[in-house]
Write a protein that holds these residues in place. Structure first.
Motif, PDB file in Angstrom:
ATOM      1  N   ILE A  87     -64.180 -43.685  12.474  1.00 35.28           N
ATOM      2  CA  ILE A  87     -63.843 -43.751  11.380  1.00 35.28           C
ATOM      3  C   ILE A  87     -63.136 -42.346  10.364  1.00 35.28           C
ATOM      4  O   ILE A  87     -62.148 -42.489  10.045  1.00 35.28           O
ATOM      5  N   ARG A  88     -63.931 -41.500  10.903  1.00 36.55           N
ATOM      6  CA  ARG A  88     -63.593 -40.247  10.346  1.00 36.55           C
ATOM      7  C   ARG A  88     -62.421 -39.633  10.778  1.00 36.55           C
ATOM      8  O   ARG A  88     -61.454 -39.091  10.036  1.00 36.55           O
ATOM      9  N   ALA A  89     -62.218 -39.906  12.102  1.00 41.23           N
ATOM     10  CA  ALA A  89     -60.959 -39.229  12.541  1.00 41.23           C
ATOM     11  C   ALA A  89     -59.807 -39.857  12.270  1.00 41.23           C
ATOM     12  O   ALA A  89     -58.917 -39.489  11.881  1.00 41.23           O
ATOM     13  N   TYR A  90     -59.818 -41.157  11.843  1.00 43.90           N
ATOM     14  CA  TYR A  90     -58.951 -41.975  11.581  1.00 43.90           C
ATOM     15  C   TYR A  90     -58.499 -41.529  10.072  1.00 43.90           C
ATOM     16  O   TYR A  90     -57.254 -41.405   9.619  1.00 43.90           O
ATOM     17  N   LEU A  91     -59.424 -41.467   9.336  1.00 43.18           N
ATOM     18  CA  LEU A  91     -59.330 -40.944   7.630  1.00 43.18           C
ATOM     19  C   LEU A  91     -58.808 -39.838   7.591  1.00 43.18           C
ATOM     20  O   LEU A  91     -57.905 -39.406   6.570  1.00 43.18           O
ATOM     21  N   GLU A  92     -59.177 -38.655   8.511  1.00 45.69           N
ATOM     22  CA  GLU A  92     -58.498 -37.517   8.439  1.00 45.69           C
ATOM     23  C   GLU A  92     -57.248 -37.269   8.959  1.00 45.69           C
ATOM     24  O   GLU A  92     -56.325 -36.546   8.456  1.00 45.69           O
ATOM     25  N   ARG A  93     -56.826 -38.087  10.022  1.00 44.08           N
ATOM     26  CA  ARG A  93     -55.610 -38.033  10.629  1.00 44.08           C
ATOM     27  C   ARG A  93     -54.532 -39.179  10.347  1.00 44.08           C
ATOM     28  O   ARG A  93     -53.308 -38.749  10.698  1.00 44.08           O
ATOM     29  N   ALA A  94     -54.869 -40.362   9.853  1.00 40.47           N
ATOM     30  CA  ALA A  94     -53.749 -41.121   9.541  1.00 40.47           C
ATOM     31  C   ALA A  94     -52.508 -40.400   8.908  1.00 40.47           C
ATOM     32  O   ALA A  94     -52.721 -40.090   7.740  1.00 40.47           O
ATOM     33  N   PRO A  95     -51.424 -40.762   9.509  1.00 43.02           N
ATOM     34  CA  PRO A  95     -50.192 -40.382   8.670  1.00 43.02           C
ATOM     35  C   PRO A  95     -49.970 -41.386   7.413  1.00 43.02           C
ATOM     36  O   PRO A  95     -50.386 -42.384   7.518  1.00 43.02           O
ATOM     37  N   ARG A  96     -49.346 -40.654   6.256  1.00 37.95           N
ATOM     38  CA  ARG A  96     -48.877 -41.505   5.309  1.00 37.95           C
ATOM     39  C   ARG A  96     -47.636 -42.246   5.598  1.00 37.95           C
ATOM     40  O   ARG A  96     -46.680 -42.127   5.890  1.00 37.95           O
ATOM     41  N   PRO A  97     -47.765 -43.675   5.155  1.00 37.82           N
ATOM     42  CA  PRO A  97     -46.633 -44.658   5.422  1.00 37.82           C
ATOM     43  C   PRO A  97     -45.552 -44.481   4.343  1.00 37.82           C
ATOM     44  O   PRO A  97     -45.957 -43.982   3.344  1.00 37.82           O
ATOM     45  N   ARG A  98     -44.271 -44.790   4.872  1.00 37.64           N
ATOM     46  CA  ARG A  98     -43.162 -44.718   3.931  1.00 37.64           C
ATOM     47  C   ARG A  98     -42.918 -46.078   3.364  1.00 37.64           C
ATOM     48  O   ARG A  98     -42.292 -46.221   2.335  1.00 37.64           O
ATOM     49  N   THR A  99     -43.341 -47.088   4.184  1.00 39.99           N
ATOM     50  CA  THR A  99     -42.923 -48.420   3.928  1.00 39.99           C
ATOM     51  C   THR A  99     -44.108 -49.351   4.296  1.00 39.99           C
ATOM     52  O   THR A  99     -45.193 -48.967   5.014  1.00 39.99           O
ATOM     53  N   ARG A 100     -44.072 -50.541   3.813  1.00 43.00           N
ATOM     54  CA  ARG A 100     -45.094 -51.454   4.273  1.00 43.00           C
ATOM     55  C   ARG A 100     -45.093 -51.796   5.866  1.00 43.00           C
ATOM     56  O   ARG A 100     -46.136 -51.792   6.215  1.00 43.00           O
ATOM     57  N   ALA A 101     -43.826 -52.158   5.984  1.00 41.62           N
ATOM     58  CA  ALA A 101     -43.712 -52.060   7.351  1.00 41.62           C
ATOM     59  C   ALA A 101     -44.396 -51.067   8.254  1.00 41.62           C
ATOM     60  O   ALA A 101     -44.819 -51.160   9.443  1.00 41.62           O
ATOM     61  N   ASP A 102     -44.146 -49.625   7.947  1.00 40.62           N
ATOM     62  CA  ASP A 102     -44.736 -48.457   8.389  1.00 40.62           C
ATOM     63  C   ASP A 102     -45.999 -48.597   8.404  1.00 40.62           C
ATOM     64  O   ASP A 102     -46.861 -48.270   9.434  1.00 40.62           O
ATOM     65  N   ALA A 103     -46.866 -48.900   7.252  1.00 42.87           N
ATOM     66  CA  ALA A 103     -48.361 -49.051   7.242  1.00 42.87           C
ATOM     67  C   ALA A 103     -48.844 -50.004   8.074  1.00 42.87           C
ATOM     68  O   ALA A 103     -49.887 -49.724   8.748  1.00 42.87           O
TER      69      ALA A 103
END
Length: 294
Positions: A148-164
């Motif tokens: 969980i920590r690794a995901y929260l620290e490294r997850a990229p910021r999406p540009r669109t809903r489809a990206d998310a």
């Protein structure tokens, strides 16, 4: 179908003055209210599909209240991130129930929500008449918390809903092979501020500090004494078959220690199973009906 169950936003004030929010689904029967507590960065929207499914399953509306903790959803952010704490959030839940006029009920807690239930079992056991623990127990596996920590620290910021949606599937798809496209869309939509473009997380980024400071080289505290406080009420414990946070061994130990517990392992899902999928609404509805008769 999700639009068929009405709810209203319910705002209340915490003991320290912070303005907090919950979704309140009014009921038409005398069954136990269902009090829904989400995961660390999640919010009340996670429980909407379950509310719809339970109403469809039982053909009656049960009073349901789903909380946004401080710093999540429509609740105000705390200026001091150290108050993003299980005991503080447990006190917030109590304040919300008092404001809503709910004296007790059945509680469902996903991940962080289950930890809050353990805290309430020690501090306010009279509130709890039945408990559903979704992929959480008295022992947390460090590997799951690290994930969980690794995901929260490294997850990229999406540009669109489809990206998310693509980011979530890339990060967790191997653990959630049972989910369909609609499930992923629903999961992701609840994680971000509604209609934000680009998608903005519906939580205070300072929440990350609560997990980055955990020393995973040391054993995590266990909550077996608090779990023992649930012995007087029925418990339904749900585990994702691919979960790295709640192990099969811990689930088995919970079953050995509790005199009135049901356990479910959800195939094809990890941490934490979506409660509106995999036949869970039927099992949850039956569990709640049994608790109503007690």
């Amino acid at each position: 179908m999700q639009q068929d169950v009405a709810y209203r936003s319910f705002f209340f004030t915490a003991s320290d003055g912070l303005r907090l929010h919950a979704r309140l689904y009014p009921g038409d029967g005398d069954g136990l209210p269902l009090i829904c507590l989400p995961g660390l960065t999640r919010n009340a929207r996670d429980f909407h599909a379950l509310a719809v499914a339970l109403t469809r399953e039982t053909r009656r509306a049960r009073t349901i209240i789903a909380f946004d903790y401080r710093g999540r959803g429509l609740s105000a952010w705390d200026k001091d991130w150290r108050r993003y704490d299980v005991l503080v959030e447990a006190d917030d839940v109590v304040a919300g129930l008092v404001a809503a006029g709910i004296e007790h009920g059945a509680f469902v807690g996903t991940s962080r929500g289950g930890l809050i239930i353990h805290a309430l079992a020690a501090l306010r056991p009279g509130l709890l008449k039945a408990v559903i623990l979704n992929d959480i127990g008295p022992r947390i596996d460090g590997a799951g918390l690290a994930q969980i920590r690794a995901y929260l620290e490294r997850a990229p910021r999406p540009r669109t809903r489809a990206d998310a949606i693509a980011i979530q599937r890339a990060a967790a798809g191997a653990s959630f092979e049972a989910l369909c496209d609609a499930d992923w869309e629903r999961m992701v939509d609840a994680l971000y501020v509604e209609d934000s473009e680009p998608p903005a997380p519906a939580y205070d980024p300072a929440l990350l500090k609560t997990v980055t400071g955990v020393d995973l080289n040391r054993p995590l505290p266990e909550l077996w004494p608090q779990f023992a406080g649930l012995a007087a009420m029925p418990v339904l414990a749900i585990r994702g078959a691919n979960s790295k946070l709640l192990s099969a061994a811990t689930l088995a130990e919970m079953a050995q220690r509790h005199p009135d517990i049901e356990t479910i392992t959800v195939a094809g899902q990890g941490h934490a199973p979506l409660l509106e999928t995999g036949g869970l609404p039927r099992r949850i509805g039956a569990f709640l009906a049994k608790a109503d008769r007690r």
